[in-house]
Motif scaffolding. Structure first.
Motif, PDB file in Angstrom:
ATOM      1  N   LEU A 184      -0.666  -3.365   2.089  1.00 17.46           N
ATOM      2  CA  LEU A 184       0.286  -4.203   2.819  1.00 17.46           C
ATOM      3  C   LEU A 184       0.275  -5.589   2.199  1.00 17.46           C
ATOM      4  O   LEU A 184      -0.717  -6.303   2.297  1.00 17.46           O
ATOM      5  CB  LEU A 184      -0.092  -4.275   4.300  1.00 17.46           C
ATOM      6  CG  LEU A 184       0.822  -5.137   5.175  1.00 17.46           C
ATOM      7  CD1 LEU A 184       2.220  -4.538   5.209  1.00 17.46           C
ATOM      8  CD2 LEU A 184       0.255  -5.247   6.583  1.00 17.46           C
ATOM      9  N   ASP A 195      17.913  -6.038  -0.953  1.00 21.51           N
ATOM     10  CA  ASP A 195      16.960  -4.968  -0.643  1.00 21.51           C
ATOM     11  C   ASP A 195      15.772  -4.983  -1.597  1.00 21.51           C
ATOM     12  O   ASP A 195      14.628  -4.736  -1.193  1.00 21.51           O
ATOM     13  CB  ASP A 195      17.661  -3.610  -0.706  1.00 21.51           C
ATOM     14  CG  ASP A 195      18.653  -3.418   0.424  1.00 21.51           C
ATOM     15  OD1 ASP A 195      18.527  -4.131   1.441  1.00 21.51           O
ATOM     16  OD2 ASP A 195      19.559  -2.582   0.283  1.00 21.51           O
ATOM     17  N   LYS A 209      13.434  -7.735  -0.521  1.00 19.02           N
ATOM     18  CA  LYS A 209      12.700  -7.396   0.705  1.00 19.02           C
ATOM     19  C   LYS A 209      11.637  -6.333   0.462  1.00 19.02           C
ATOM     20  O   LYS A 209      10.689  -6.214   1.246  1.00 19.02           O
ATOM     21  CB  LYS A 209      13.679  -6.903   1.768  1.00 19.02           C
ATOM     22  CG  LYS A 209      14.572  -7.993   2.329  1.00 19.02           C
ATOM     23  CD  LYS A 209      15.507  -7.444   3.390  1.00 19.02           C
ATOM     24  CE  LYS A 209      16.356  -8.542   3.998  1.00 19.02           C
ATOM     25  NZ  LYS A 209      17.289  -8.020   5.031  1.00 19.02           N
ATOM     26  N   ALA A 210      11.800  -5.565  -0.612  1.00 18.54           N
ATOM     27  CA  ALA A 210      10.812  -4.524  -0.898  1.00 18.54           C
ATOM     28  C   ALA A 210       9.437  -5.114  -1.187  1.00 18.54           C
ATOM     29  O   ALA A 210       8.413  -4.430  -1.036  1.00 18.54           O
ATOM     30  CB  ALA A 210      11.273  -3.677  -2.080  1.00 18.54           C
ATOM     31  N   ARG A 231       7.297  -4.886   1.990  1.00 15.96           N
ATOM     32  CA  ARG A 231       7.116  -3.602   2.653  1.00 15.96           C
ATOM     33  C   ARG A 231       5.771  -2.985   2.274  1.00 15.96           C
ATOM     34  O   ARG A 231       5.287  -3.172   1.159  1.00 15.96           O
ATOM     35  CB  ARG A 231       8.250  -2.648   2.271  1.00 15.96           C
ATOM     36  CG  ARG A 231       9.619  -3.123   2.737  1.00 15.96           C
ATOM     37  CD  ARG A 231      10.664  -2.054   2.552  1.00 15.96           C
ATOM     38  NE  ARG A 231      11.985  -2.535   2.943  1.00 15.96           N
ATOM     39  CZ  ARG A 231      12.984  -2.749   2.102  1.00 15.96           C
ATOM     40  NH1 ARG A 231      12.813  -2.510   0.814  1.00 15.96           N
ATOM     41  NH2 ARG A 231      14.154  -3.180   2.535  1.00 15.96           N
ATOM     42  N   PRO A 232       5.155  -2.212   3.187  1.00 15.57           N
ATOM     43  CA  PRO A 232       3.888  -1.542   2.844  1.00 15.57           C
ATOM     44  C   PRO A 232       4.114  -0.483   1.769  1.00 15.57           C
ATOM     45  O   PRO A 232       5.198   0.088   1.643  1.00 15.57           O
ATOM     46  CB  PRO A 232       3.437  -0.917   4.172  1.00 15.57           C
ATOM     47  CG  PRO A 232       4.670  -0.830   4.994  1.00 15.57           C
ATOM     48  CD  PRO A 232       5.551  -1.962   4.582  1.00 15.57           C
ATOM     49  N   ARG A 233       3.054  -0.230   1.021  1.00 16.21           N
ATOM     50  CA  ARG A 233       3.128   0.722  -0.076  1.00 16.21           C
ATOM     51  C   ARG A 233       2.070   1.800   0.118  1.00 16.21           C
ATOM     52  O   ARG A 233       0.921   1.505   0.456  1.00 16.21           O
ATOM     53  CB  ARG A 233       2.905  -0.005  -1.405  1.00 16.21           C
ATOM     54  CG  ARG A 233       2.894   0.906  -2.621  1.00 16.21           C
ATOM     55  CD  ARG A 233       2.739   0.115  -3.892  1.00 16.21           C
ATOM     56  NE  ARG A 233       2.597   0.996  -5.047  1.00 16.21           N
ATOM     57  CZ  ARG A 233       2.486   0.562  -6.300  1.00 16.21           C
ATOM     58  NH1 ARG A 233       2.522  -0.727  -6.549  1.00 16.21           N
ATOM     59  NH2 ARG A 233       2.341   1.418  -7.287  1.00 16.21           N
TER      60      ARG A 233
END
Length: 195
Positions: free
Chosen positions: A128, A79, A82-83, A86-88
């Protein structure tokens, strides 16, 4: 040295101790034990089925506990990798207040009692990430491979624990039955001697 029935009884209790650790007695509200049990039911007796023995072993075995923790850690590492894709979203807010206003007049300051001046601003930023060189994708793949390896080790540990407990349980059952047979033989021999 112990001989005869005493030695057999000692081996039975030793096998039971090595087969299962930290077993609690069965209460009167527990279901009736299956036919494959060690011991006889009673107020001070322990009734333990082979399935219950395996369940307790998988629950309390240190190797299984460590494997389960390693698997959970591996999931978190996947996880975390994968972070990176990910969009922030970031948001900020600022509030300010000015209470007094002063103005220089020759050799002194002149103050005015104007109403306080409030100011506030807020803004948000969305980003992104774009993995142009595939670094994040390689980190994700590496963490997933590591998780698969840890899961395989956990499955192997589970099989080892089950096989060990079942083997010890069967050996303890065999020793228990042999001890009962030997005790009956000793009782017959004593009966013949006393005649």
């Amino acid at each position: 040295p112990m001989r005869g029935a005493d030695s057999i009884v000692f081996r039975v209790y030793t096998s039971l101790f090595l087969a299962i650790l930290c077993v609690s007695p069965v209460s009167s509200q527990d279901p009736v034990a299956a036919p494959e049990t060690i011991g006889e039911a009673g107020p001070d007796r322990l009734v333990l089925t082979i399935d219950r023995a395996v369940e307790l072993g998988l629950e309390r075995n240190f190797r299984m506990q460590r494997s389960n923790r390693s698997s959970a850690i591996a999931d978190l590492q996947v996880d975390s990798a994968k972070a990176g894709l990910r969009p922030r979203f970031d948001s900020y807010a600022n509030v300010a207040q000015t209470q007094n206003y002063s103005e220089y007049r020759g050799n002194a300051f002149r103050f005015s009692d104007l109403d306080p001046d409030f100011s506030a601003n807020a803004y948000a930023v969305a980003t992104l990430p774009i993995d142009l060189w595939g670094v994040t994708q390689r980190q994700i793949a590496q963490s997933e491979y590591a998780r698969q390896m840890i899961d395989l080790n956990r499955d192997q540990a589970q099989l080892d624990v089950i096989v060990e407990i079942r083997g010890n349980y069967i050996r303890a059952l065999r020793a228990f039955e042999q001890s009962r047979t030997y005790q009956d033989d000793v009782a017959r021999i004593d009966d013949l001697i006393t005649r």
